[in-house]
Write a protein that holds these residues in place. Structure first.
Motif, PDB file in Angstrom:
ATOM      1  N   GLU A   3     104.652  89.783  67.248  1.00 45.66           N
ATOM      2  CA  GLU A   3     105.618  89.976  66.176  1.00 45.66           C
ATOM      3  C   GLU A   3     106.542  88.777  66.000  1.00 45.66           C
ATOM      4  O   GLU A   3     107.181  88.639  64.969  1.00 45.66           O
ATOM      5  CB  GLU A   3     106.438  91.228  66.441  1.00 45.66           C
ATOM      6  N   HIS A   4     106.632  87.945  67.016  1.00 39.86           N
ATOM      7  CA  HIS A   4     107.555  86.814  66.976  1.00 39.86           C
ATOM      8  C   HIS A   4     106.824  85.546  67.388  1.00 39.86           C
ATOM      9  O   HIS A   4     106.136  85.534  68.397  1.00 39.86           O
ATOM     10  CB  HIS A   4     108.725  87.032  67.933  1.00 39.86           C
ATOM     11  N   ALA A   5     107.010  84.508  66.617  1.00 43.64           N
ATOM     12  CA  ALA A   5     106.481  83.197  66.987  1.00 43.64           C
ATOM     13  C   ALA A   5     107.652  82.228  67.009  1.00 43.64           C
ATOM     14  O   ALA A   5     108.502  82.242  66.122  1.00 43.64           O
ATOM     15  CB  ALA A   5     105.427  82.724  65.999  1.00 43.64           C
ATOM     16  N   VAL A   6     107.713  81.423  68.046  1.00 46.38           N
ATOM     17  CA  VAL A   6     108.757  80.420  68.184  1.00 46.38           C
ATOM     18  C   VAL A   6     108.089  79.071  68.059  1.00 46.38           C
ATOM     19  O   VAL A   6     107.108  78.785  68.741  1.00 46.38           O
ATOM     20  CB  VAL A   6     109.471  80.541  69.546  1.00 46.38           C
ATOM     21  N   LEU A   7     108.621  78.221  67.164  1.00 46.04           N
ATOM     22  CA  LEU A   7     108.073  76.887  66.970  1.00 46.04           C
ATOM     23  C   LEU A   7     109.108  75.860  67.371  1.00 46.04           C
ATOM     24  O   LEU A   7     110.265  75.948  66.958  1.00 46.04           O
ATOM     25  CB  LEU A   7     107.701  76.671  65.495  1.00 46.04           C
ATOM     26  N   GLY A   8     108.691  74.910  68.152  1.00 44.07           N
ATOM     27  CA  GLY A   8     109.558  73.802  68.546  1.00 44.07           C
ATOM     28  C   GLY A   8     108.873  72.499  68.206  1.00 44.07           C
ATOM     29  O   GLY A   8     107.699  72.305  68.510  1.00 44.07           O
ATOM     30  N   VAL A   9     109.597  71.603  67.555  1.00 42.00           N
ATOM     31  CA  VAL A   9     109.060  70.306  67.167  1.00 42.00           C
ATOM     32  C   VAL A   9     109.629  69.245  68.103  1.00 42.00           C
ATOM     33  O   VAL A   9     110.834  69.203  68.351  1.00 42.00           O
ATOM     34  CB  VAL A   9     109.422  69.989  65.695  1.00 42.00           C
ATOM     35  N   PHE A  10     108.744  68.390  68.601  1.00 40.13           N
ATOM     36  CA  PHE A  10     109.122  67.340  69.545  1.00 40.13           C
ATOM     37  C   PHE A  10     108.709  65.980  68.989  1.00 40.13           C
ATOM     38  O   PHE A  10     107.642  65.844  68.386  1.00 40.13           O
ATOM     39  CB  PHE A  10     108.408  67.532  70.887  1.00 40.13           C
ATOM     40  N   ASP A  11     109.534  64.975  69.242  1.00 39.60           N
ATOM     41  CA  ASP A  11     109.178  63.607  68.872  1.00 39.60           C
ATOM     42  C   ASP A  11     108.298  62.969  69.934  1.00 39.60           C
ATOM     43  O   ASP A  11     107.578  62.020  69.661  1.00 39.60           O
ATOM     44  CB  ASP A  11     110.440  62.743  68.706  1.00 39.60           C
ATOM     45  N   ASP A  12     108.343  63.497  71.143  1.00 35.41           N
ATOM     46  CA  ASP A  12     107.686  62.879  72.278  1.00 35.41           C
ATOM     47  C   ASP A  12     106.704  63.861  72.923  1.00 35.41           C
ATOM     48  O   ASP A  12     107.092  64.986  73.279  1.00 35.41           O
ATOM     49  CB  ASP A  12     108.775  62.453  73.275  1.00 35.41           C
ATOM     50  N   PHE A  13     105.457  63.453  73.077  1.00 35.05           N
ATOM     51  CA  PHE A  13     104.433  64.320  73.648  1.00 35.05           C
ATOM     52  C   PHE A  13     104.778  64.725  75.080  1.00 35.05           C
ATOM     53  O   PHE A  13     104.569  65.873  75.471  1.00 35.05           O
ATOM     54  CB  PHE A  13     103.065  63.631  73.615  1.00 35.05           C
TER      55      PHE A  13
END
Length: 110
Positions: A3-13
């Motif tokens: 029911e919930h998805a959390v997305l995190g964006v990173f500049d560094d792998f």
């Protein structure tokens, strides 16, 4: 059912990998984690070219690439969570490693 998805964006792998490892260490199931890397064969959006001369050297016609290419927001870590509390826990863990909310990056308000 997720029911919930959390997305995190990173500049560094490496930071995205560290966040993934921290989530696993905290008990998250590997099947609930997806790390996506977005590369463009044209290069990074910002700083796509290496150009420039260091002041003082240009008279000697010595080329020095003193600008650095920067590729931003290339990694996205997605966590499938079953409830709001788990989603909040995942978000807090990812934030420790520099994750940013993709909605804030795009200016989208919900």
């Amino acid at each position: 059912m997720i029911e919930h998805a959390v997305l995190g964006v990173f500049d560094d792998f490496d930071k995205a990998e560290e966040a993934r490892a921290a989530l696993l260490a905290d008990g998250f199931d590997a099947a609930a984690l997806e790390l996506k890397v977005h590369n463009d064969e044209a290069g990074p959006v910002e700083g796509n070219f290496y150009v420039g001369n260091t002041p003082g050297e240009s008279e000697q016609h010595v080329y020095d690439s003193n600008y650095v290419a920067v590729q931003r927001a290339q990694c996205m870590l997605v966590v499938d969570a079953n409830d709001a509390a788990t989603a909040a826990r995942a978000g807090a863990i990812m934030a420790r490693f520099g994750a940013r909310d993709p909605n804030q990056l795009s200016g989208v308000r919900r």
